[in-house]
Design a protein around this motif. Structure first.
Motif, PDB file in Angstrom:
ATOM      1  N   GLN A  17       0.836  -1.206   0.000  1.00 56.09           N
ATOM      2  CA  GLN A  17       0.000   0.000   0.000  1.00 56.09           C
ATOM      3  C   GLN A  17       0.874   1.261   0.000  1.00 56.09           C
ATOM      4  N   VAL A  18       1.928   1.259   0.805  1.00 58.01           N
ATOM      5  CA  VAL A  18       2.844   2.407   0.838  1.00 58.01           C
ATOM      6  C   VAL A  18       3.490   2.600  -0.534  1.00 58.01           C
ATOM      7  N   LEU A  19       3.940   1.521  -1.138  1.00 52.51           N
ATOM      8  CA  LEU A  19       4.542   1.616  -2.472  1.00 52.51           C
ATOM      9  C   LEU A  19       3.567   2.232  -3.470  1.00 52.51           C
ATOM     10  N   ALA A  20       2.346   1.757  -3.467  1.00 55.63           N
ATOM     11  CA  ALA A  20       1.347   2.251  -4.423  1.00 55.63           C
ATOM     12  C   ALA A  20       0.996   3.713  -4.163  1.00 55.63           C
ATOM     13  N   ASP A  21       0.920   4.108  -2.902  1.00 57.05           N
ATOM     14  CA  ASP A  21       0.487   5.464  -2.565  1.00 57.05           C
ATOM     15  C   ASP A  21       1.615   6.486  -2.560  1.00 57.05           C
ATOM     16  N   GLU A  22       2.803   6.064  -2.122  1.00 54.72           N
ATOM     17  CA  GLU A  22       3.891   7.021  -1.908  1.00 54.72           C
ATOM     18  C   GLU A  22       5.124   6.755  -2.750  1.00 54.72           C
ATOM     19  N   GLY A  23       5.158   5.638  -3.458  1.00 54.33           N
ATOM     20  CA  GLY A  23       6.323   5.303  -4.254  1.00 54.33           C
ATOM     21  C   GLY A  23       7.409   4.648  -3.420  1.00 54.33           C
ATOM     22  N   ALA A  24       8.435   4.195  -4.119  1.00 56.71           N
ATOM     23  CA  ALA A  24       9.519   3.484  -3.449  1.00 56.71           C
ATOM     24  C   ALA A  24      10.267   4.380  -2.464  1.00 56.71           C
ATOM     25  N   ARG A  25      10.371   5.652  -2.764  1.00 56.21           N
ATOM     26  CA  ARG A  25      11.073   6.571  -1.856  1.00 56.21           C
ATOM     27  C   ARG A  25      10.338   6.708  -0.513  1.00 56.21           C
ATOM     28  N   GLY A  26       9.036   6.510  -0.529  1.00 53.87           N
ATOM     29  CA  GLY A  26       8.257   6.620   0.700  1.00 53.87           C
ATOM     30  C   GLY A  26       8.220   5.347   1.521  1.00 53.87           C
ATOM     31  N   LEU A  27       8.805   4.274   0.977  1.00 53.94           N
ATOM     32  CA  LEU A  27       8.765   2.992   1.675  1.00 53.94           C
ATOM     33  C   LEU A  27       9.857   2.943   2.743  1.00 53.94           C
ATOM     34  N   THR A  28       9.462   3.227   3.951  1.00 54.55           N
ATOM     35  CA  THR A  28      10.355   3.135   5.101  1.00 54.55           C
ATOM     36  C   THR A  28       9.717   2.204   6.120  1.00 54.55           C
ATOM     37  N   PHE A  29      10.523   1.715   7.049  1.00 60.10           N
ATOM     38  CA  PHE A  29       9.961   0.882   8.106  1.00 60.10           C
ATOM     39  C   PHE A  29       8.908   1.662   8.889  1.00 60.10           C
ATOM     40  N   ARG A  30       9.179   2.918   9.147  1.00 58.08           N
ATOM     41  CA  ARG A  30       8.234   3.750   9.897  1.00 58.08           C
ATOM     42  C   ARG A  30       6.909   3.877   9.140  1.00 58.08           C
ATOM     43  N   ALA A  31       6.983   4.076   7.807  1.00 55.80           N
ATOM     44  CA  ALA A  31       5.762   4.200   7.001  1.00 55.80           C
ATOM     45  C   ALA A  31       4.973   2.891   6.988  1.00 55.80           C
ATOM     46  N   VAL A  32       5.685   1.774   6.907  1.00 56.62           N
ATOM     47  CA  VAL A  32       5.018   0.460   6.927  1.00 56.62           C
ATOM     48  C   VAL A  32       4.347   0.239   8.280  1.00 56.62           C
ATOM     49  N   ASP A  33       5.051   0.554   9.353  1.00 55.67           N
ATOM     50  CA  ASP A  33       4.466   0.393  10.688  1.00 55.67           C
ATOM     51  C   ASP A  33       3.202   1.237  10.831  1.00 55.67           C
ATOM     52  N   ALA A  34       3.282   2.480  10.376  1.00 56.63           N
ATOM     53  CA  ALA A  34       2.124   3.379  10.481  1.00 56.63           C
ATOM     54  C   ALA A  34       0.951   2.841   9.665  1.00 56.63           C
ATOM     55  N   ARG A  35       1.217   2.388   8.443  1.00 55.99           N
ATOM     56  CA  ARG A  35       0.148   1.871   7.582  1.00 55.99           C
ATOM     57  C   ARG A  35      -0.454   0.607   8.157  1.00 55.99           C
ATOM     58  N   ALA A  36       0.375  -0.237   8.767  1.00 50.69           N
ATOM     59  CA  ALA A  36      -0.123  -1.486   9.350  1.00 50.69           C
ATOM     60  C   ALA A  36      -0.771  -1.271  10.712  1.00 50.69           C
ATOM     61  N   GLY A  37      -0.596  -0.068  11.288  1.00 52.82           N
ATOM     62  CA  GLY A  37      -1.179   0.212  12.589  1.00 52.82           C
ATOM     63  C   GLY A  37      -0.507  -0.538  13.723  1.00 52.82           C
ATOM     64  N   VAL A  38       0.806  -0.710  13.607  1.00 51.81           N
ATOM     65  CA  VAL A  38       1.565  -1.416  14.639  1.00 51.81           C
ATOM     66  C   VAL A  38       2.569  -0.448  15.260  1.00 51.81           C
ATOM     67  N   PRO A  39       3.118  -0.787  16.414  1.00 50.43           N
ATOM     68  CA  PRO A  39       4.098   0.098  17.054  1.00 50.43           C
ATOM     69  C   PRO A  39       5.333   0.321  16.173  1.00 50.43           C
ATOM     70  N   THR A  40       5.889   1.508  16.266  1.00 52.43           N
ATOM     71  CA  THR A  40       7.113   1.839  15.539  1.00 52.43           C
ATOM     72  C   THR A  40       8.200   0.830  15.905  1.00 52.43           C
ATOM     73  N   GLY A  41       8.882   0.339  14.897  1.00 55.25           N
ATOM     74  CA  GLY A  41       9.941  -0.649  15.106  1.00 55.25           C
ATOM     75  C   GLY A  41       9.512  -2.070  14.827  1.00 55.25           C
ATOM     76  N   THR A  42       8.222  -2.296  14.658  1.00 56.59           N
ATOM     77  CA  THR A  42       7.731  -3.660  14.435  1.00 56.59           C
ATOM     78  C   THR A  42       8.297  -4.254  13.152  1.00 56.59           C
ATOM     79  N   SER A  43       8.209  -3.525  12.046  1.00 56.56           N
ATOM     80  CA  SER A  43       8.655  -4.098  10.772  1.00 56.56           C
ATOM     81  C   SER A  43      10.149  -4.386  10.757  1.00 56.56           C
TER      82      SER A  43
END
Length: 191
Positions: A17-43
């Motif tokens: 979802q992050v890739l589709a919405d924000e592109g590869a540059r937006g794909l960070t662990f923090r962005a994935v955690d936020a999108r998945a609704g999990v605590p920061t550092g989970t991914s």
């Protein structure tokens, strides 16, 4: 590394979802955690680095794009013909439209693969397996045409669907189903 397979899948889906919405540059662990609704550092507990995340996202996209068991066999039951190829390509477009996020994520991965050799290797492997399967199914089922017919359909439909999902106005009022029929009719020989 964490071992909860459901959580890993959820993180991969969030990454798509992050890739589709924000592109590869937006794909960070923090962005994935936020999108998945999990605590920061989970991914970062599931993926050792961004390259591993990208590589596993490629695999996950194809899992999500693969038809349910039996769908392909049922689709190939009618007598092989150009008309059946048109119908199968329309079904493919519908499946990709239902998974639009995956398809856009896949294009982001392709662009990122141009800069990351490890990802390029993984993506090539996944795409090659998919293309080889499609060629084998087409030829083994007796569809009109040969392996190059499938390759040409792949090239044409990849571009057509990329346009459809990114700049749909490009083709004006042309209906996607009609464009698919035109592509297939021009590429697939009559039986």
């Amino acid at each position: 590394m964490a071992r909860n397979p459901e959580r890993r899948t959820s993180l991969l889906d969030a990454a798509i979802q992050v890739l589709a919405d924000e592109g590869a540059r937006g794909l960070t662990f923090r962005a994935v955690d936020a999108r998945a609704g999990v605590p920061t550092g989970t991914s970062s507990n599931y993926f050792r680095d961004r390259d591993q995340l990208l590589s596993q996202v490629a695999d996950r996209i194809f899992v999500r794009l693969t038809p349910a068991p039996g769908v392909i066999d049922a689709a190939l039951l009618p007598t092989p013909s150009r008309a059946l190829v048109v119908e199968l390509m329309r079904q493919l477009a519908q499946r990709l439209a239902a998974e639009r996020t995956c398809y856009l994520g896949l294009f982001e991965l392709r662009l990122e693969a141009a800069r990351r050799p490890e990802l390029r290797t993984q993506l090539t492997k996944v795409l090659r397996a998919d293309l080889d399967l499609n060629i084998r199914l087409h030829v083994d089922s007796g569809m009109p045409g040969d392996a190059d017919t499938v390759r040409l359909l792949y090239f044409a439909l990849t571009g057509l669907l990329f346009d459809h999902f990114t700049v749909p106005e490009l083709h004006g009022d042309r209906d996607l189903d009609d464009l698919i029929e035109t592509v297939v009719t021009r590429i697939v020989p009559e039986v």
